[in-house]
Design an enzyme around this catalytic site. Structure first.
Site, PDB file in Angstrom:
ATOM      1  N   MET A   1       0.705  -1.422   0.170  1.00  0.00           N
ATOM      2  CA  MET A   1      -0.053   0.048  -0.184  1.00  0.00           C
ATOM      3  C   MET A   1       0.839   1.125  -0.111  1.00  0.00           C
ATOM      4  SD  MET A   1      -3.244   0.325   2.166  1.00  0.00           S
ATOM      5  CE  MET A   1      -4.346   1.501   1.632  1.00  0.00           C
TER       6      MET A   1
ATOM      7  N   SER B   1      -7.419   6.325  -3.980  1.00  0.00           N
ATOM      8  CA  SER B   1      -6.388   5.610  -4.863  1.00  0.00           C
ATOM      9  C   SER B   1      -5.440   4.948  -3.720  1.00  0.00           C
ATOM     10  CB  SER B   1      -5.586   6.773  -5.432  1.00  0.00           C
ATOM     11  OG  SER B   1      -4.761   7.612  -4.625  1.00  0.00           O
ATOM     12  N   ASP B   2      -4.628   4.041  -4.201  1.00  0.00           N
ATOM     13  CA  ASP B   2      -3.470   3.567  -3.265  1.00  0.00           C
ATOM     14  C   ASP B   2      -2.326   4.706  -3.459  1.00  0.00           C
ATOM     15  OD1 ASP B   2      -1.739   2.296  -1.762  1.00  0.00           O
ATOM     16  OD2 ASP B   2      -2.085   0.275  -3.052  1.00  0.00           O
ATOM     17  N   TYR B   3      -1.282   4.460  -2.325  1.00  0.00           N
ATOM     18  CA  TYR B   3      -0.271   5.522  -2.402  1.00  0.00           C
ATOM     19  C   TYR B   3       0.374   6.131  -3.442  1.00  0.00           C
ATOM     20  CZ  TYR B   3       3.015   8.111   0.812  1.00  0.00           C
ATOM     21  OH  TYR B   3       3.947   8.889   1.338  1.00  0.00           O
TER      22      TYR B   3
ATOM     23  N   ALA C   1      -0.955   6.687  -6.263  1.00  0.00           N
ATOM     24  CA  ALA C   1      -1.289   6.016  -7.518  1.00  0.00           C
ATOM     25  C   ALA C   1      -1.714   7.063  -8.750  1.00  0.00           C
ATOM     26  CB  ALA C   1      -2.273   5.023  -7.277  1.00  0.00           C
TER      27      ALA C   1
END
Length: 792
Positions: free
Chosen positions: A1, A318-320, A322
């Protein structure tokens, strides 16, 4: 993540001690929606909440709206500092500019924060937000994956329990603890299907099977969110990583994924869908591209499937970074285009890229984004906040949990015990070594994980406190003392080293002992995010240490600590007893001791296949037969007279060393009487999405050994004659059954449209007039079967 601090908390659904329940408080969350389909989550999409959202949205300025769509951290520190009362500086990872998160909170322009934990710290930010013009609360999210302060097994290990109620219970426990620190949003569960042990994030999921993964996904959502998101002990779940992140090519982290729509829908999407149907409040987009389109800018996933088909009414984060990474993928040349594509696709919250706050005003001015798109994104975020009750109860409630909770230890200890998988125990003329007999007076404990509190936690080990951990050495020493025996200890080697300085002491301890327990495996950092491995053997020189100790001739019990399947081919041939213990958590030593000494019988079953060689990966039980199947023999060297032109390896069998569903006990079980209620089922009755109980399957399982034990009874189905090739068998039901010696029980499974259908070439879920075989047994090798047909 994400790079910064990653917490490790879990779901919910257990009645904890009343003292803890009263002392600990929190709030809960669910998800919203304004879609052309009926909403999936009644907790989010209520008329009362929608009226509140409408009224608030009408008052918000553009800056306040955009603020709800961005997420900052404060460098991940959970310890309050003097500066915290005035400001908190977050670093924009793309521009390296510093952003004053506290100043944004005071202006009402900070919607959520990442891994900012602690009652005092979250309160300072929350007070600033609540005193802003509109008083919109901040949502504090954290990487709580398998426990907050009291840590239970990593998710892959927990899935080996095949116990969804247990998953629900420990998840709730994690929520109970974390909410006292102001955390109301977990970046969990990860429901990605993983069929490649090289992928490090296999440790965070439930393994290779869609049916089991779906059951576990629902359990996590029930545990985290409960029946009331606004309850003090509830948290909003964030189901990740949408979608098909677990199919990254070559098992390499962040790599691309490419697959047919049939495979996507039949094998990879079911756990996400199950979580949405269970009421998941939020979804996290994945890092990978799917069929050439990065998930964070993929309208087919985020809009067509998630919202229009499934009716998801929460928000997507969003993921980190992304959103920023869309420029790395090459589908956006600048921050503005990345923002436009992500927001239009259906990603409402930008985690740590901080593109949304800088780019949305210009995109609106240029007409590339509509205000309706922005409003819809804000609406979804506000809906979750209202459902969580944050406007009424914005602060952490109850006494903050800062250490492992004693009242929670029995639960996490049971979770560890149920997760252990006994892979081997004697056989081929060798007597079982386990459980350890009363005659064992000197027990040697050897290995780099034998007295290692830090490595018992696993990846994403939460806000754990290492002194709270019971190591193997502590647990086994206490047990040997109770039995009037002695524990001999030698580290032997480090997890990853070539030095043999400790070998002599290890061999000496082994030679003095009646039985040797070896604690070998990975470090926590070798699995999890960015933990892909090309070699799946024991790291460093641990294999050499194992061989040296086995050469002493003493009985050896190998405990494997890992976040993935490892290659244990040599150990299987030379070590009499092997048990996979994963990363078991806070009560590691006590749980291992209870199982080794027979106070608890192992009952875990594998949820990922263990390969014979890394070249078999990706490896999974429900493969397709091919036009030239290897057949039942599955030999790397066909018998004389047999053709060599079959689908096989020439140097290793096709089969797993330890297959999906495998796991031994201290007793034995036998199956008989597999029966189906109908031999012929009309197609008109079967090919309906609401068809629930078309065929009932029954079977009898009997404890044929001398000890009580728990068996996971598994149902597998094969469909022959369909318009699309189907797997050789697929799990479609399971039940944990506890039996006394000699006791039998009839187990019943119901097969309906969900269990008998498949996805055809038109991407439609259908049942066709075909032949079905069902098997019931203790693993994917089950051989007791019955048959029926779907007929026109």
């Amino acid at each position: 993540m994400k790079p910064p601090y990653r917490s490790g908390l879990r779901p919910r659904s257990l009645l904890l001690s009343s003292a803890i329940a009263l002392a600990v408080a929190g709030v809960a969350a669910a998800s919203p929606a304004t879609q052309p389909v009926p909403p999936s989550n009644a907790q989010l999409a209520s008329p009362r909440i929608e009226r509140k959202v409408d009224a608030l949205l009408a008052k918000m300025t553009l800056a306040e709206k955009i603020g709800q769509l961005v997420q900052y951290n404060d460098q991940g520190s959970s310890a309050p500092t003097a500066a915290d009362s005035d400001s908190a500086i977050a670093l924009n990872p793309e521009t390296r500019d510093h952003v004053d998160a506290m100043a944004l909170a005071r202006k009402g322009e900070l919607g959520s924060m990442l891994n900012v934990i602690g009652a005092a710290k979250t309160r300072r930010f929350q007070e600033a937000a609540m005193h802003s013009r509109l008083g919109i609360p901040i949502l504090f999210g954290a990487d709580v994956i398998h426990g907050y302060r009291t840590i239970y097994p990593v998710p892959l290990g927990l899935s080996a329990s095949w116990d969804p109620q247990l998953v629900e219970d420990v998840s709730h426990m994690a929520a109970v603890e974390a909410t006292t620190a102001g955390v109301k949003w977990f970046y969990s569960p990860m429901v990605d299907i993983s069929r490649d042990a090289r992928w490090g994030r296999s440790t965070e999921g439930a393994g290779e099977d869609a049916y089991l993964g779906s059951v576990m996904a629902r359990a996590y959502i029930r545990g985290y969110q409960g029946t009331d998101l606004s309850a003090p002990e509830s948290v909003a779940a964030s189901v990740k990583h949408f979608a098909a992140y677990g199919a990254a090519e070559a098992g390499r982290e962040y790599n691309t994924t490419d697959m047919s729509d049939i495979r996507l829908r039949q094998d990879y999407l079911p756990p996400y869908k199950a979580a949405v149907e269970a009421g998941a409040a939020t979804i996290m987009s994945s890092f990978n591209a799917l069929n050439g389109v990065p998930a964070t800018a993929n309208p087919y996933l985020m809009t067509d499937i998630l919202r229009r088909e499934w009716g998801f009414d929460g928000f997507v984060v969003s993921d980190y970074t992304a959103v920023m990474e869309l420029t790395h993928h090459g589908i956006a040349l600048d921050a503005a285009t990345a923002t436009e594509k992500a927001l239009k696709a259906g990603v409402e919250v930008d985690m740590m890229s901080h593109f949304y706050d800088t780019q949305i005003p210009t995109l609106l001015k240029e007409g590339r984004l509509s205000m309706a798109t922005v409003d819809e994104a804000v609406r979804r975020v506000l809906r979750v906040k209202f459902a969580l009750g944050l406007f009424d109860h914005p602060y952490a409630r109850g006494t903050e949990v800062t250490r492992a909770v004693d009242a929670h230890r029995p639960l996490v200890r049971r979770a560890a015990e149920e997760s252990f998988v006994l892979l081997k125990n004697g056989g081929h003329g060798v007597a079982p070594v386990l459980p350890l007999s009363s005659g064992v007076k000197k027990l040697a404990l050897i290995g780099p994980l034998a007295d290692n509190a830090a490595e018992m936690q696993g990846a994403w080990g939460g806000a754990q406190h290492q002194p709270d951990v019971v190591t193997l050495r502590n647990g086994l020493a206490a047990r040997m003392k109770q039995r009037g025996g002695e524990l001999l200890y030698a580290q032997g080697t480090d997890i990853l080293t070539d030095s043999e300085a400790g070998f002599a002491a290890a061999k000496q301890a082994a030679e003095q002992a009646d039985v040797v327990v070896m604690a070998l495996g990975e470090s926590s950092s070798m699995s999890g995010e960015a933990g892909s491995r090309a070699h799946l053997g024991l790291p460093g020189n641990q294999q050499k240490l194992l061989e040296a100790v086995v050469a002493t001739g003493k009985p050896v019990v190998l405990l494997v600590f890992s976040g993935r399947p490892l290659v244990l081919d040599w150990a299987d041939r030379h070590v009499p007893a092997i048990m996979e213990t994963w990363f078991p958590g806070t009560e590691a030593g006590n749980a291992v001791a209870n199982v080794l000494f027979g106070e608890v019988a192992p009952s875990g079953k594998l949820t990922m296949s263990f390969p014979r060689a890394v070249g078999q990966e990706p490896l999974y039980y429900n493969q397709f037969p091919t036009g030239r199947p290897a057949g039942d023999a599955d030999l790397s060297k066909p018998p004389e007279g047999a053709t060599r032109f079959i689908s096989r390896y020439i140097d290793v069998p096709n089969s797993a060393l330890y297959p999906f569903g495998w796991g031994l006990s201290y007793t034995t079980f036998a199956y008989s009487g597999v029966h189906v209620s109908r031999l012929r089922v009309p197609l008109s009755e079967a090919n309906r999405a609401d068809a629930k109980n078309l065929v009932t399957v029954t079977a009898t399982v009997k404890n044929t050994g001398q000890r009580a034990g728990t068996e996971v009874v598994q149902l597998y189905v094969r469909n022959l004659g369909a318009s699309v090739e189907q797997p050789v068998r697929s799990l479609q039901g399971f039940e944990r059954v506890s039996l006394k010696p000699g006791e039998s029980k009839q187990v019943t499974f119901h097969l309906g449209f969900p269990e008998l259908s498949f996805w055809n070439v038109k991407s439609r879920q259908v049942v066709e007039p075909t032949h079905y075989t069902v098997w019931v047994g203790g693993s994917s090798l089950a051989d007791q079967q019955a048959d029926f047909d779907i007929v026109r």
